[in-house]
Design a protein around this motif. Structure first.
Motif, mmCIF file in Angstrom:
data_model
loop_
_atom_site.group_PDB
_atom_site.id
_atom_site.type_symbol
_atom_site.label_atom_id
_atom_site.label_comp_id
_atom_site.label_asym_id
_atom_site.label_seq_id
_atom_site.Cartn_x
_atom_site.Cartn_y
_atom_site.Cartn_z
ATOM 1 N N GLU A 128 1.159 6.592 -6.847
ATOM 2 C CA GLU A 128 0.016 7.480 -7.172
ATOM 3 C C GLU A 128 0.482 8.941 -7.163
ATOM 4 O O GLU A 128 0.137 9.723 -8.036
ATOM 5 C CB GLU A 128 -1.115 7.293 -6.155
ATOM 6 C CG GLU A 128 -2.089 6.204 -6.581
ATOM 7 C CD GLU A 128 -3.020 5.777 -5.448
ATOM 8 O OE1 GLU A 128 -2.987 6.383 -4.360
ATOM 9 O OE2 GLU A 128 -3.766 4.806 -5.685
ATOM 10 N N ARG A 129 1.310 9.265 -6.161
ATOM 11 C CA ARG A 129 1.793 10.656 -6.081
ATOM 12 C C ARG A 129 2.713 10.958 -7.277
ATOM 13 O O ARG A 129 2.635 12.027 -7.885
ATOM 14 C CB ARG A 129 2.535 10.893 -4.761
ATOM 15 C CG ARG A 129 1.587 10.980 -3.548
ATOM 16 C CD ARG A 129 2.308 11.484 -2.310
ATOM 17 N NE ARG A 129 3.235 10.499 -1.777
ATOM 18 C CZ ARG A 129 2.891 9.520 -0.930
ATOM 19 N NH1 ARG A 129 1.657 9.418 -0.493
ATOM 20 N NH2 ARG A 129 3.790 8.657 -0.513
ATOM 21 N N ARG A 164 2.052 1.704 -3.485
ATOM 22 C CA ARG A 164 0.926 2.137 -4.297
ATOM 23 C C ARG A 164 0.727 3.658 -4.146
ATOM 24 O O ARG A 164 0.596 4.382 -5.127
ATOM 25 C CB ARG A 164 -0.314 1.377 -3.809
ATOM 26 C CG ARG A 164 -1.422 1.383 -4.766
ATOM 27 C CD ARG A 164 -2.649 0.647 -4.270
ATOM 28 N NE ARG A 164 -3.585 0.564 -5.364
ATOM 29 C CZ ARG A 164 -4.174 1.598 -5.909
ATOM 30 N NH1 ARG A 164 -3.970 2.817 -5.438
ATOM 31 N NH2 ARG A 164 -4.984 1.444 -6.951
ATOM 32 N N GLU A 165 0.744 4.116 -2.891
ATOM 33 C CA GLU A 165 0.509 5.547 -2.634
ATOM 34 C C GLU A 165 1.653 6.399 -3.198
ATOM 35 O O GLU A 165 1.431 7.462 -3.752
ATOM 36 C CB GLU A 165 0.333 5.780 -1.130
ATOM 37 C CG GLU A 165 -1.010 5.262 -0.633
ATOM 38 C CD GLU A 165 -1.124 5.259 0.892
ATOM 39 O OE1 GLU A 165 -0.266 5.866 1.560
ATOM 40 O OE2 GLU A 165 -2.073 4.626 1.398
ATOM 41 N N GLN A 175 0.832 -1.210 0.000
ATOM 42 C CA GLN A 175 0.000 0.000 0.000
ATOM 43 C C GLN A 175 0.871 1.266 0.000
ATOM 44 O O GLN A 175 0.559 2.242 -0.678
ATOM 45 C CB GLN A 175 -0.935 -0.031 1.229
ATOM 46 C CG GLN A 175 -1.898 1.134 1.336
ATOM 47 C CD GLN A 175 -2.834 1.270 0.114
ATOM 48 O OE1 GLN A 175 -3.015 0.334 -0.667
ATOM 49 N NE2 GLN A 175 -3.388 2.458 -0.066
ATOM 50 N N ASP A 176 2.012 1.222 0.732
ATOM 51 C CA ASP A 176 2.932 2.378 0.712
ATOM 52 C C ASP A 176 3.430 2.628 -0.711
ATOM 53 O O ASP A 176 3.497 3.777 -1.168
ATOM 54 C CB ASP A 176 4.154 2.109 1.609
ATOM 55 C CG ASP A 176 3.805 2.079 3.088
ATOM 56 O OD1 ASP A 176 2.897 2.817 3.496
ATOM 57 O OD2 ASP A 176 4.444 1.290 3.832
#
Ligand code: NAD
Length: 352
Positions: free
Chosen positions: A343-344, A339-340, A336-337
């Motif tokens: 995304e940024r 992924r985020e 998830q880290d």
């Protein structure tokens, strides 16, 4: 102070305007008489200049160096070296051409003289890469470390400003991650900070003055220092992530580093305050991550993955791929880290 191991890779470095004029002396000192000159198709003219300097010591030119060293290209170059009875490989070009020389040396132990014309830094490392069936395999082997590196800023003025800026950010990425590497040491950290400072200062001027040799010298000096860092200490999340997404989604190497760097540095910042302080100081900024982001913007480089063809639906796939080979990073991370973070980088927002 953390305990450390320091090991200096042994290359002979010749630096300066018209340093290329020392090439024959260097070939003679290696005891070589039949040098194979390597380049990309686009840089054939530079390879011919090298062959002309060498006269009868030039055995031939192989002008098919290709990004990421496809195995077919490596095989063809190895066969050409054998056919010509080459006793030395001379690469003139960027990381792709240096990579081809390394592929030859990996099998034959031929000594390499590297003449870098970008800031990628491969010439200072014993890291090689070979691509087979779409998969890039990398490794370290002391045989592929160039014996001699000739840094001649006059050879870099032909680099288009876009490639110059992205290649410079690629170099800064090596030094930034070297500051928090698992095997970091105080000497390499000094080199890393100076490398970032010199490269950032040079890049800020090179857009306006691409033909100014003092500016080009500062960038190339920075590239050398950043290359030393990559060749001396380990890498972490940023490099692994760029290799994964660059290789799997066929994204341009230097631009991928450029876009992802501010975000991977922002992610690692809470775990690496000393490295962040040094990066920020080298950039003349109050924050490492925003200092890098502002440099990317000032250099008019793409700052979002969407600008270079990465698709939103690739984010999940890339995050999954990045988790497959666990590797050391100063800050532990989950899928998830990643992924985020991606995304940024996809959107290209200013890092917090
Ligand atoms: P590159 O070598 O692929 O060069 C890009 C293009 O620019 C080529 O067409 C080249 O001929 C041209 N070019 C290079 N210098 C020029 C100049 N001065 N003037 C005009 N055109 C010029 O690009 P790169 O970014 O230097 O290298 C990227 C490759 O290097 C990647 O495959 C990367 O994985 C590898 N690399 C390896 C290491 C390592 O330690 N093994 C380190 C960094 C990069």
């Amino acid at each position: 102070m953390q305990p450390f191991v320091y090991c200096a890779p042994a290359s002979r470095v010749i630096f300066g305007d018209n340093a290329l004029s020392h090439l024959e002396r260097e070939v003679v000192q290696l005891g070589a008489t039949r040098a194979l000159v390597l380049c990309t198709r686009e840089q054939r003219e530079s390879a011919e200049q090298v062959a002309a300097i060498l006269g009868s010591r030039a055995a031939g030119i192989f002008a098919d160096a290709t990004m990421h060293v496809p195995i077919e290209c490596a095989r063809a170059a190895r066969e050409e070296a054998t056919r010509l009875g080459a006793d030395c490989a001379i690469s003139i070009g960027g990381g792709s051409t240096t990579g081809l020389a390394k592929a030859i040396a990996l099998e034959s132990s031929l000594p390499i003289i590297s003449i870098p014309t970008t800031y990628a830094g491969s010439e200072m490392t014993s890291i090689y890469g070979l691509t087979e069936g779409g998969v890039k395999r990398t490794g370290r082997d002391p045989r592929v470390l160039p014996r001699v590196v000739i840094y001649d800023p006059t050879l870099t003025t032909s680099m288009p400003v876009g490639l110059t800026a992205a290649s410079g950010m690629n170099a800064i990425a090596h030094a930034a991650e070297g500051l928090y590497a698992q095997d970091a040491n105080p000497v390499i950290s000094l080199i890393a900070e100076e490398g970032i400072r010199a490269m950032a200062a040079g890049l800020r001027r090179v857009l306006r003055e691409p033909d100014n040799l003092d500016v080009r010298s500062e960038c190339l000096y920075g590239a050398w220092l950043c290359g030393i860092v990559l060749g001396s200490v380990g890498i972490a999340l940023h490099h692994k992530l760029c290799h994964t997404i660059g290789g799997s989604f066929n994204l341009p190497h230097a631009e991928t580093h450029t876009i992802v760097l501010p975000h991977s540095i922002a992610f690692n910042a809470p775990a690496t305050p000393d490295a962040m302080h040094r990066i920020a100081r080298a950039l003349g900024s109050t924050s490492a991550a925003t200092g890098l982001f502002e440099l990317v913007r000032a250099l008019k480089l793409p700052h979002s993955l969407r600008e270079i063809g990465f698709k939103p639906e690739d984010i999940d796939k890339a995050a999954g791929l990045a988790m497959r080979n666990p590797y050391w990073n100063p800050r532990p991370f989950s899928q998830q880290d990643i992924r985020e973070l991606l995304e940024r980088a996809y959107v290209g927002d200013r890092p917090q």
